[in-house]
Scaffold this motif. Structure first.
Motif, PDB file in Angstrom:
ATOM      1  N   PHE A  10      12.606  62.579  40.207  1.00 13.37           N
ATOM      2  CA  PHE A  10      13.025  62.090  38.886  1.00 13.37           C
ATOM      3  C   PHE A  10      13.302  63.248  37.926  1.00 13.37           C
ATOM      4  CE2 PHE A  10      10.242  58.008  39.487  1.00 13.37           C
ATOM      5  CZ  PHE A  10      11.045  57.621  40.540  1.00 13.37           C
ATOM      6  N   TYR A  64       7.649  67.209  36.343  1.00 12.51           N
ATOM      7  CA  TYR A  64       8.254  66.028  35.742  1.00 12.51           C
ATOM      8  C   TYR A  64       7.645  65.697  34.383  1.00 12.51           C
ATOM      9  CZ  TYR A  64       9.397  61.122  34.972  1.00 12.51           C
ATOM     10  OH  TYR A  64       9.816  59.943  34.408  1.00 12.51           O
ATOM     11  N   ASN A  81      19.041  61.062  33.795  1.00 19.16           N
ATOM     12  CA  ASN A  81      19.483  60.823  35.177  1.00 19.16           C
ATOM     13  C   ASN A  81      19.251  59.410  35.716  1.00 19.16           C
ATOM     14  OD1 ASN A  81      16.755  60.619  35.642  1.00 19.16           O
ATOM     15  ND2 ASN A  81      16.604  62.355  37.037  1.00 19.16           N
ATOM     16  N   THR A  82      19.010  58.412  34.867  1.00 17.53           N
ATOM     17  CA  THR A  82      18.477  57.162  35.418  1.00 17.53           C
ATOM     18  C   THR A  82      19.426  55.965  35.397  1.00 17.53           C
ATOM     19  OG1 THR A  82      16.309  57.953  34.692  1.00 17.53           O
ATOM     20  CG2 THR A  82      16.447  55.671  35.414  1.00 17.53           C
ATOM     21  N   LYS A 107      17.540  58.058  30.107  1.00 16.72           N
ATOM     22  CA  LYS A 107      16.296  58.490  30.751  1.00 16.72           C
ATOM     23  C   LYS A 107      15.188  58.115  29.784  1.00 16.72           C
ATOM     24  CE  LYS A 107      13.888  61.274  33.643  1.00 16.72           C
ATOM     25  NZ  LYS A 107      13.861  61.007  35.110  1.00 16.72           N
ATOM     26  N   GLU A 108      14.099  57.604  30.288  1.00 18.59           N
ATOM     27  CA  GLU A 108      13.075  57.045  29.407  1.00 18.59           C
ATOM     28  C   GLU A 108      12.313  58.066  28.572  1.00 18.59           C
ATOM     29  OE1 GLU A 108      11.544  55.367  32.991  1.00 18.59           O
ATOM     30  OE2 GLU A 108       9.519  55.984  32.504  1.00 18.59           O
ATOM     31  N   HIS A 130       8.671  51.463  32.664  1.00 20.59           N
ATOM     32  CA  HIS A 130      10.013  51.865  33.074  1.00 20.59           C
ATOM     33  C   HIS A 130      11.044  50.786  32.755  1.00 20.59           C
ATOM     34  CE1 HIS A 130      13.206  53.756  35.281  1.00 20.59           C
ATOM     35  NE2 HIS A 130      13.360  52.674  36.022  1.00 20.59           N
ATOM     36  N   ILE A 185       7.837  48.186  38.485  1.00 23.09           N
ATOM     37  CA  ILE A 185       8.769  49.244  38.081  1.00 23.09           C
ATOM     38  C   ILE A 185      10.052  48.606  37.539  1.00 23.09           C
ATOM     39  CG2 ILE A 185       9.983  51.340  38.809  1.00 23.09           C
ATOM     40  CD1 ILE A 185       6.975  51.623  39.029  1.00 23.09           C
TER      41      ILE A 185
HETATM   42  C1  V55 Z   1      11.736  55.760  37.451  1.00 25.72           C
HETATM   43  C2  V55 Z   1      12.831  56.595  37.601  1.00 25.72           C
HETATM   44  C3  V55 Z   1      12.933  57.711  36.790  1.00 25.72           C
HETATM   45  C4  V55 Z   1      11.968  57.979  35.851  1.00 25.72           C
HETATM   46  C5  V55 Z   1      10.890  57.130  35.696  1.00 25.72           C
HETATM   47  O1  V55 Z   1      12.318  54.329  39.223  1.00 25.72           O
HETATM   48  C6  V55 Z   1      10.772  56.026  36.511  1.00 25.72           C
HETATM   49  C7  V55 Z   1      11.577  54.583  38.301  1.00 25.72           C
HETATM   50  C8  V55 Z   1      14.972  58.441  37.783  1.00 25.72           C
HETATM   51  O2  V55 Z   1      13.939  58.634  36.868  1.00 25.72           O
HETATM   52  O3  V55 Z   1      12.079  59.097  35.089  1.00 25.72           O
END
Ligand code: V55
Ligand code: FE
Length: 486
Positions: A53, A95, A118-119, A132-133, A216, A279
């Motif tokens: 991540f 991370y 990146n999410t 991205k969170e 998430h 998740i």
């Molecule tokens: C997730 C993915 C993330 C993250 C936190 O799939 C949780 C769950 C791709 O980044 O930063």
């Protein structure tokens, strides 16, 4: 999954493929853009055991028009990516830990500057965002895929963070969204927002959770917002000690916070359950005094790269996701709720989707991927990298509790599935399943299109990339009307 070899090896280049090779046919009327976000290591991680991540954000787009498809992929030009390029090395550590960086880029009071974006992607008011969170949205030009920088909704969005899974109400067009750790790393603040279809913040509600955990994803209904809280926990001491952001504490109960969309902080009500991880969600809806939430859920640490608080070893069987339905009774007087496992014999990939025209309303169908061990596997052509292939998409009928499947082929691993309606007025479930597949035999990426009503018929069309594109985290489909730039 290996981070350094096989299909997941860093790729690094930007790419433009006009008029991709197509096998079969792309359905008439499938006009729009399939926009993917994921990560790739521009530089190897500082710690070998870091989470994937932390990979640098990369955005790619398959544009569909009149049966032809163009592909384009670019790095997301974050501050972090630029700093690494300038130094020509990896400056960032574990991370989501702002304390674990090279001193030249340490700014622990502005942790969002370390985001890799990146999410996921989302569109609001004609703006395309990479999400991205751990940071505000990063605006991306939908035509050129150039990075425009952070967007803060005219200064009215005040959380330091923004979820990668906002929800768009299909009736009002409003985006319901939130940020957790909203006032800084390991803070127990969640700011909940409504942002209208014109991009104006119309509501902010400041909330506290039972404890600080990874939120998430969440869910909305026509009337309510549901927050899952579960055992990925953190605290400032572990961050200051330079550790990876999360560790898994299996002794924590799960909580589900439900608040009316027009409610105040005092209206947030908590339900309490056993050890779970949620998740991603499929969908939720309000039916009278009940709130129903469908989601794949885990009973143990989902990700091997986030350590156990008690030192346990990761167990793939205990960490499998099963599709569950939770029913919360808003008239009840205690913290309990009902949990059903809808498909008890089938472990699924926790990347579930529904027909997004019905977000917050009762949905019959849910879509996600899984491994069907009865289908052919071509070990000779697979190479050594892939072990258990995610070879199928499931169309889950949550009413009849039956499942129909699409099988991608003996050397293919499917990434997240996306549902695209056949047309605006089509009934729920009438449309296409699309997504990218990793073809291990040819070491190339293929986009598959299947009929969601006849998944067992196989792909109606495939878009063939002449190379291995980096693996996505999430992707969204935007029709030309939704994106409104062409
Ligand atoms: C997730 C993915 C993330 C993250 C936190 O799939 C949780 C769950 C791709 O980044 O930063
Ligand atoms: Fe996600």
């Amino acid at each position: 999954m290996s981070q350094t070899s096989d299909f997941f090896a860093p790729q690094g280049f930007e790419a433009e493929v006009p008029r991709c090779q197509i096998e079969g046919t792309i359905p008439d009327g499938l006009n729009g853009a399939f926009i993917r976000v994921g990560g790739d290591w521009a530089y190897p991680p500082a710690h070998k055991d870091d989470s994937p991540f932390s990979q640098d954000g990369y955005v790619s787009r398959f544009r569909f028009r009149n049966g032809r498809v163009d592909y384009k992929g670019r790095w997301i030009d974050t501050e972090r990516y630029r700093n690494n390029r300038a130094a020509d090395r990896q400056l960032y550590g574990y991370y989501r830990n702002p304390f674990d960086t090279d001193p030249s880029v340490r700014h622990v009071d502005e942790p969002w500057r370390n985001t890799v974006a990146n999410t996921n992607v989302e569109v609001n008011a004609g703006r395309l965002f990479a999400l991205k969170e751990d940071a505000p949205p990063t605006q991306i030009d939908p035509v050129t895929l150039e990075t425009r920088g952070f967007h803060n909704f005219g200064g009215r969005y005040r959380s330091q963070t923004f979820t990668a899974h906002p929800k768009v109400d299909p009736v009002t067009g409003e985006m319901v969204t939130f940020g957790y750790e909203a006032t800084g790393p390991a803070t127990n603040d969640v700011f909940l927002y409504t942002i209208d279809r014109a991009g104006a913040v119309t509501r902010e509600t400041r909330l506290k959770m039972p404890y600080v955990s990874m939120i998430h994803d969440f869910a909305i209904t026509e009337k309510h917002v549901i927050f899952p809280v579960f055992g990925y926990v953190t605290d400032l001491e572990r961050l200051k000690a330079g550790k990876i952001h999360w560790h898994w504490d299996g002794t924590r109960p799960s909580y589900y916070g439900i608040i009316p969309r027009d409610g105040e902080a005092k209206d947030l009500r908590w339900f309490k359950g056993p050890t779970r991880a949620v998740i991603h969600t499929f969908n939720a809806w309000t039916a009278g005094d009940k709130v129903i939430l469908d989601a794949p859920m885990f009973e143990d640490n989902p990700f091997p790269f986030f350590p156990f608080a008690d030192g346990s070893r990761w167990d793939p069987f205990k960490s499998r996701a099963l599709i569950r339905r939770l029913t919360f009774d808003l008239n009840s007087s205690d913290e309990s709720f009902r949990e059903e496992v809808l498909f008890p014999d089938l472990a699924v990939v926790d990347l579930g989707r529904v027909d997004e025209r019905f977000v917050g309303r009762e949905t019959r169908y849910a879509y996600t991927s899984f491994n069907d061990p009865t289908k052919p596997v071509d070990r000779d052509r697979l190479g050594t990298g892939a072990r258990r292939l995610t070879n199928s998409y499931g169309v889950f009928d949550m009413k009849d509790r039956t499942m129909r499947a699409f099988y991608a082929g003996p050397t293919h691993a499917l990434q997240e599935v996306t549902f695209v309606p056949r047309h605006d007025q089509a009934e729920e479930g009438d449309g296409w399943l699309i997504g990218t597949a990793s073809n291990y035999a040819e070491m190339r990426t293929e986009l598959v299109v299947a009929d969601a009503r006849h998944p067992e018929d196989g792909a109606v069309g495939r878009v063939i990339l002449p190379f291995r594109a980096n693996v996505q985290v999430h992707a969204r489909w935007y029709s030309d009307a939704q994106l409104n730039v062409w």
